[in-house]
Design a protein around this motif. Sequence first.
Motif, mmCIF file in Angstrom:
data_model
loop_
_atom_site.group_PDB
_atom_site.id
_atom_site.type_symbol
_atom_site.label_atom_id
_atom_site.label_comp_id
_atom_site.label_asym_id
_atom_site.label_seq_id
_atom_site.Cartn_x
_atom_site.Cartn_y
_atom_site.Cartn_z
ATOM 1 N N ASP A 1 0.827 -1.213 0.000
ATOM 2 C CA ASP A 1 0.000 0.000 0.000
ATOM 3 C C ASP A 1 0.861 1.264 0.000
ATOM 4 N N LYS A 2 2.041 1.216 0.650
ATOM 5 C CA LYS A 2 2.955 2.363 0.625
ATOM 6 C C LYS A 2 3.419 2.633 -0.809
ATOM 7 N N VAL A 3 3.696 1.564 -1.542
ATOM 8 C CA VAL A 3 4.085 1.715 -2.944
ATOM 9 C C VAL A 3 2.934 2.338 -3.726
ATOM 10 N N ALA A 4 1.730 1.831 -3.510
ATOM 11 C CA ALA A 4 0.558 2.357 -4.215
ATOM 12 C C ALA A 4 0.357 3.838 -3.909
ATOM 13 N N GLY B 1 12.337 5.998 -2.896
ATOM 14 C CA GLY B 1 13.231 6.197 -1.753
ATOM 15 C C GLY B 1 12.499 6.516 -0.467
ATOM 16 N N SER B 2 11.382 7.215 -0.561
ATOM 17 C CA SER B 2 10.609 7.527 0.651
ATOM 18 C C SER B 2 9.601 6.429 0.961
ATOM 19 N N ALA B 3 9.109 5.738 -0.066
ATOM 20 C CA ALA B 3 8.126 4.671 0.175
ATOM 21 C C ALA B 3 8.783 3.432 0.769
ATOM 22 N N LEU B 4 9.921 3.040 0.223
ATOM 23 C CA LEU B 4 10.620 1.831 0.674
ATOM 24 C C LEU B 4 12.107 2.134 0.824
ATOM 25 N N PRO B 5 12.482 2.889 1.852
ATOM 26 C CA PRO B 5 13.865 3.369 1.950
ATOM 27 C C PRO B 5 14.928 2.272 2.015
ATOM 28 N N GLU C 1 26.117 7.200 -19.970
ATOM 29 C CA GLU C 1 25.397 8.288 -20.633
ATOM 30 C C GLU C 1 23.946 7.888 -20.916
ATOM 31 N N GLU C 2 23.749 6.667 -21.388
ATOM 32 C CA GLU C 2 22.400 6.188 -21.699
ATOM 33 C C GLU C 2 21.533 6.153 -20.435
ATOM 34 N N VAL C 3 22.078 5.636 -19.350
ATOM 35 C CA VAL C 3 21.319 5.558 -18.098
ATOM 36 C C VAL C 3 20.963 6.955 -17.604
ATOM 37 N N ARG C 4 21.914 7.842 -17.636
ATOM 38 C CA ARG C 4 21.639 9.216 -17.176
ATOM 39 C C ARG C 4 20.601 9.901 -18.063
ATOM 40 N N ASN C 5 20.673 9.687 -19.373
ATOM 41 C CA ASN C 5 19.685 10.280 -20.274
ATOM 42 C C ASN C 5 18.278 9.750 -19.988
ATOM 43 N N LEU C 6 18.182 8.470 -19.695
ATOM 44 C CA LEU C 6 16.871 7.851 -19.473
ATOM 45 C C LEU C 6 16.306 8.085 -18.077
ATOM 46 N N PHE C 7 17.172 8.126 -17.069
ATOM 47 C CA PHE C 7 16.677 8.056 -15.696
ATOM 48 C C PHE C 7 17.041 9.220 -14.784
ATOM 49 N N SER C 8 17.775 10.213 -15.268
ATOM 50 C CA SER C 8 18.218 11.286 -14.361
ATOM 51 C C SER C 8 17.057 12.076 -13.766
ATOM 52 N N GLU C 9 15.924 12.109 -14.459
ATOM 53 C CA GLU C 9 14.765 12.831 -13.921
ATOM 54 C C GLU C 9 13.849 11.923 -13.100
ATOM 55 N N VAL C 10 14.197 10.642 -13.029
ATOM 56 C CA VAL C 10 13.356 9.675 -12.320
ATOM 57 C C VAL C 10 13.973 9.276 -10.983
ATOM 58 N N TYR C 11 15.246 8.907 -10.997
ATOM 59 C CA TYR C 11 15.914 8.394 -9.799
ATOM 60 C C TYR C 11 16.974 9.344 -9.282
ATOM 61 N N ASP C 12 17.195 9.298 -7.975
ATOM 62 C CA ASP C 12 18.259 10.076 -7.355
ATOM 63 C C ASP C 12 19.613 9.625 -7.887
#
Length: 164
Positions: free
Chosen positions: A36-39, A74-78, A123-134
């Motif tokens: 439920d925390k994830v939801a 990160g806040s839901a499942l630290p 570079e590929e990972v940063r392009n895809l995920f820099s706005e999603v993950y810390d």
Amino acid sequence: MRIYIPRQYFINNLKKAAKAEKRSSSSAMPLNFYLDKVARSAGFQYWGRFHNKLQTASSVEFDTIHDTVGRNIGSALPSAAQKYVEQDVIACIKCDFERCEEFSRPDAASDNGYSHPSVSIEEEVRNLFSEVYDEGFLIEAISKLKDLGPWCEDDSEIMFEYEF
């Protein structure tokens, strides 16, 4: 650019993360508490509603949910967030790229030792995920991907997606 990940893999990865969070917790809360925390991190009150939405969401809605969960994991499942991000990033990269070792033939004359040119996985990972993950989560995921060897673009098949 659209990040592709199979829906069932995404759901299973979230379930694994919730189980890992439960195991790391000293409280006796049931698994559904963590699900439920994830939801809630995606804007849903309960896992059941969230799960149903994932099954029926359009690709645009699914991408939005995936990004929202990523920003809030990160806040839901630290305790479980780092492993979740690693598995998610690796799964997404495997959908668009291939390990040169598995996809190319050896070629001693090339820079990377394979017949296909490698891509900068960092570079590929940063392009895809820099706005999603810390950034801290991404550093570990990039390290894991680099350990798997050089990567190249997957040009083995062309996939078209239609939004209805």
